[in-house]
Enzyme design. Structure first.
Site, short mmCIF file in Angstrom:
data_model
loop_
_atom_site.label_atom_id
_atom_site.label_comp_id
_atom_site.label_asym_id
_atom_site.label_seq_id
_atom_site.Cartn_x
_atom_site.Cartn_y
_atom_site.Cartn_z
N LYS A 130 0.87 -1.19 0.00
CA LYS A 130 0.00 0.00 0.00
C LYS A 130 0.90 1.23 0.00
O LYS A 130 2.03 1.17 0.50
CB LYS A 130 -0.88 0.00 1.26
N ASP A 170 -7.06 4.31 -4.54
CA ASP A 170 -7.70 4.20 -3.22
C ASP A 170 -8.27 5.59 -2.96
O ASP A 170 -8.51 6.35 -3.93
CB ASP A 170 -6.66 3.78 -2.16
P1 NDP Z 1 -12.85 7.83 -2.81
O1 NDP Z 1 -11.77 8.81 -2.61
O2 NDP Z 1 -13.40 7.60 -4.16
O3 NDP Z 1 -14.08 8.17 -1.83
C1 NDP Z 1 -13.90 8.27 -0.46
C2 NDP Z 1 -15.20 8.71 0.17
O4 NDP Z 1 -15.07 8.62 1.58
C3 NDP Z 1 -15.55 10.15 -0.16
O5 NDP Z 1 -16.93 10.31 -0.16
C4 NDP Z 1 -14.91 10.89 1.01
O6 NDP Z 1 -15.48 12.15 1.28
C5 NDP Z 1 -15.19 9.94 2.15
N1 NDP Z 1 -14.18 10.10 3.19
C6 NDP Z 1 -12.83 10.03 3.06
N2 NDP Z 1 -12.22 10.28 4.22
C7 NDP Z 1 -13.22 10.52 5.11
C8 NDP Z 1 -13.23 10.85 6.47
N3 NDP Z 1 -12.10 10.98 7.18
N4 NDP Z 1 -14.45 11.00 7.08
C9 NDP Z 1 -15.60 10.88 6.37
N5 NDP Z 1 -15.64 10.60 5.06
C10 NDP Z 1 -14.47 10.42 4.45
O7 NDP Z 1 -12.29 6.46 -2.19
P2 NDP Z 1 -12.80 4.97 -2.44
O8 NDP Z 1 -14.27 4.94 -2.63
O9 NDP Z 1 -11.92 4.36 -3.44
O10 NDP Z 1 -12.42 4.30 -1.04
C11 NDP Z 1 -13.33 4.25 0.07
C12 NDP Z 1 -12.90 3.15 1.04
O11 NDP Z 1 -12.89 1.88 0.36
C13 NDP Z 1 -11.48 3.29 1.61
O12 NDP Z 1 -11.47 2.76 2.92
C14 NDP Z 1 -10.65 2.40 0.70
O13 NDP Z 1 -9.46 1.96 1.33
C15 NDP Z 1 -11.63 1.26 0.49
N6 NDP Z 1 -11.38 0.43 -0.68
C16 NDP Z 1 -11.33 0.97 -1.94
C17 NDP Z 1 -11.13 0.16 -3.03
C18 NDP Z 1 -11.17 0.68 -4.42
O14 NDP Z 1 -11.15 -0.14 -5.35
N7 NDP Z 1 -11.26 1.98 -4.66
C19 NDP Z 1 -10.88 -1.29 -2.88
C20 NDP Z 1 -11.04 -1.75 -1.52
C21 NDP Z 1 -11.25 -0.92 -0.48
P3 NDP Z 1 -14.69 13.50 0.88
O15 NDP Z 1 -14.90 13.64 -0.60
O16 NDP Z 1 -15.32 14.56 1.69
O17 NDP Z 1 -13.24 13.26 1.24
#
Ligand code: NDP
Length: 451
Positions: A130, A170
């Site tokens: 990562k 991510d």
């Molecule tokens: P994105 O950046 O596309 O979206 C993240 C979302 O989570 C946004 O809506 C963001 O809001 C919100 N968010 C981020 N940080 C916080 C916080 N501290 N408090 C509240 N909301 C928050 O990321 P992904 O959708 O790709 O990833 C989301 C989760 O899924 C993560 O935990 C990631 O590790 C996990 N994941 C992702 C994969 C992938 O293929 N993308 C695969 C497996 C797991 P804002 O815009 O306000 O920051």
């Protein structure tokens, strides 16, 4: 035996914390895994003698580097870049890059540690890693993001490769960022290889990779629901986040007959009692992926919905909750609220979104609960399928990718049943997923000697 396990866990954690001070997310992730695997490890003394767990907690390599870049005002900015190459016993390091101000070594070590077990679970030959940076893409222009990505890759490129380490996206790293990162990698290496996944279709990407984590999550949740004779049909679903995972979880949950009533971002959540259908989701995708706006704008477009500033969606009554934002976003209090309101299934799309107190509450209440390493593995699994297609120099049809994704999620669910079914019939998905992932990696490490 119970006492032995407790002593083993306590003394292991004491050493780990002393050796890795301040890395609280890493401690949390290791503790969760230890509790699940300690009985197995103690029954296999060779694993204790070979210090398999100690070696799994020590990254094979960590790269930390300076990322200087120039913003649109001509000012020099400096961020910190990381890549944690955790374990390559069963394949090249594989795992995403996160760009978010909260990124530090402890967060990336927790994510890399989880990734090792998750990748093992997918049945594909991928090790775990990562990386990322404390860079915040929010509010930056496309040119600023490009300059940052180019500088980041200028250092990272010498440490990765199609058979060494294959990063992906991510939080904060989506299609735009992967494009800039891949462009710079290709330029510096003078090769067109599948060294990053999550690429666009026209230049080496796989069909369904953007959808894969959210879709896989819903396929997995569907299998969980099936163990209780239920499905998404007619169920109310609460989702947190509005990024990649949340968007496609919303799409698939809706296609499977569920009604998704919330999405959120770090500022608050929207509640739409009529359900976020395909048309409304298309609006959210444009808002988040193209205009890069905030989720509260949803209520301007759909005034029958409500927005709750500074709140999380767990207070909304639902049957199924899919946390898809970030780590530790669902605590003990939120878990109690979900349970009180009748929620009986929590499947994690994010990595470690539930705190230990929340997990304890779900398991005590014996509701369906799955950890991210099982239920969000569809993303990295499809990245694995992207690597396969890149190696073959072929592109599969969407149905073939979707069929493979479905099969992999079914296999992960079966592994959870095999290793996690308790004497009273309750399925401990944490134990099942962790043990299944661990046994394969531990076996590979034993076979390959002390390295
Ligand atoms: P994105 O950046 O596309 O979206 C993240 C979302 O989570 C946004 O809506 C963001 O809001 C919100 N968010 C981020 N940080 C916080 C916080 N501290 N408090 C509240 N909301 C928050 O990321 P992904 O959708 O790709 O990833 C989301 C989760 O899924 C993560 O935990 C990631 O590790 C996990 N994941 C992702 C994969 C992938 O293929 N993308 C695969 C497996 C797991 P804002 O815009 O306000 O920051």
């Amino acid at each position: 035996m119970k006492q032995n396990v407790q002593n083993f866990v306590d003394s292991f954690m004491e050493n780990l914390i002393a050796k890795n001070p301040g890395e609280k997310e890493f401690h949390q992730a290791v503790h969760e895994v230890l509790v699940a695997v300690a009985p197995y490890v103690l029954e296999h003394p060779e694993l204790v003698d070979l210090k398999i767990l100690e070696r799994m907690c020590e990254p094979e390599r960590i790269i930390i580097f300076r990322v200087p870049w120039v913003d649109d005002k001509g000012q020099v900015q400096v961020n910190r870049g990381f890549r944690v190459q955790m374990n390559s016993a069963i394949g090249p390091y594989k795992g995403g890059l996160r760009f978010h101000p909260s990124v530090n070594l402890g967060v990336l070590k927790f994510l890399a540690f989880e990734q090792v077990l998750k990748n093992s679970l997918t049945t594909l030959p991928m090790g775990g890693g990562k990386g990322g940076s404390d860079f915040d893409p929010k509010g930056k222009s496309d040119n600023e993001v490009m300059r940052f990505c180019q500088s980041f890759m200028t250092e990272l490129h010498r440490h990765i490769g199609p058979d060494t380490d294959v990063p992906a996206g991510d939080i904060g790293v989506g299609g735009r960022e992967i494009g800039y990162l891949f462009g710079q990698y290709r330029r510096l290496s003078n090769e067109f290889t599948g060294t990053l996944t999550g690429k666009a279709l026209a230049w080496g990407g796989s069909r369904l990779r953007p959808e894969a984590t959210g879709y896989g999550l819903c396929y997995f949740a569907q299998s969980m629901l099936g163990t209780r004779g239920k499905s998404f049909q007619g169920q109310t679903v609460v989702i947190s986040g509005s990024g990649n995972v949340a968007q496609y979880a919303c799409e698939k949950a809706t296609q499977l007959g569920g009604k998704v009533v919330t999405l959120s971002d770090s500022n608050g959540y929207v509640y739409d009692p009529d359900g976020i259908d395909a048309g409304k989701l298309a609006y959210v995708m444009d808002l988040k992926n193209v205009r890069r706006g905030r989720i509260k704008e949803y209520i301007t477009k759909y005034p029958s919905a409500q927005y709750f500033e500074g709140k999380k969606p767990w207070e909304v009554k639902c049957d199924i909750a899919l946390p898809c934002a970030t780590q530790n976003e669902l605590d003990g209090e939120a878990a109690a609220l979900l349970l009180k309101n009748g929620c009986y299934c929590v499947a994690e799309g994010a990595n470690m979104p539930s705190t230990p107190e929340a997990i304890h509450a779900f398991q005590k209440a014996k509701i369906l609960y799955s950890p991210g390493k099982a239920s969000n593995a569809g993303g990295v699994a499809t990245s694995g399928l992207e690597m396969t297609q890149n190696s073959m120099r072929r592109k599969w049809h969407a149905t073939k990718v979707d069929d493979n994704l479905h099969l992999i999620m079914d296999d992960i669910h079966k592994a959870c049943l095999q290793y996690g079914t308790q004497p009273d019939g309750y399925i401990d998905y944490v134990k099942g997923a962790t043990l299944a992932g661990f046994i394969k990696v531990a076996g590979a490490m034993v076979d390959q000697g002390l390295i």
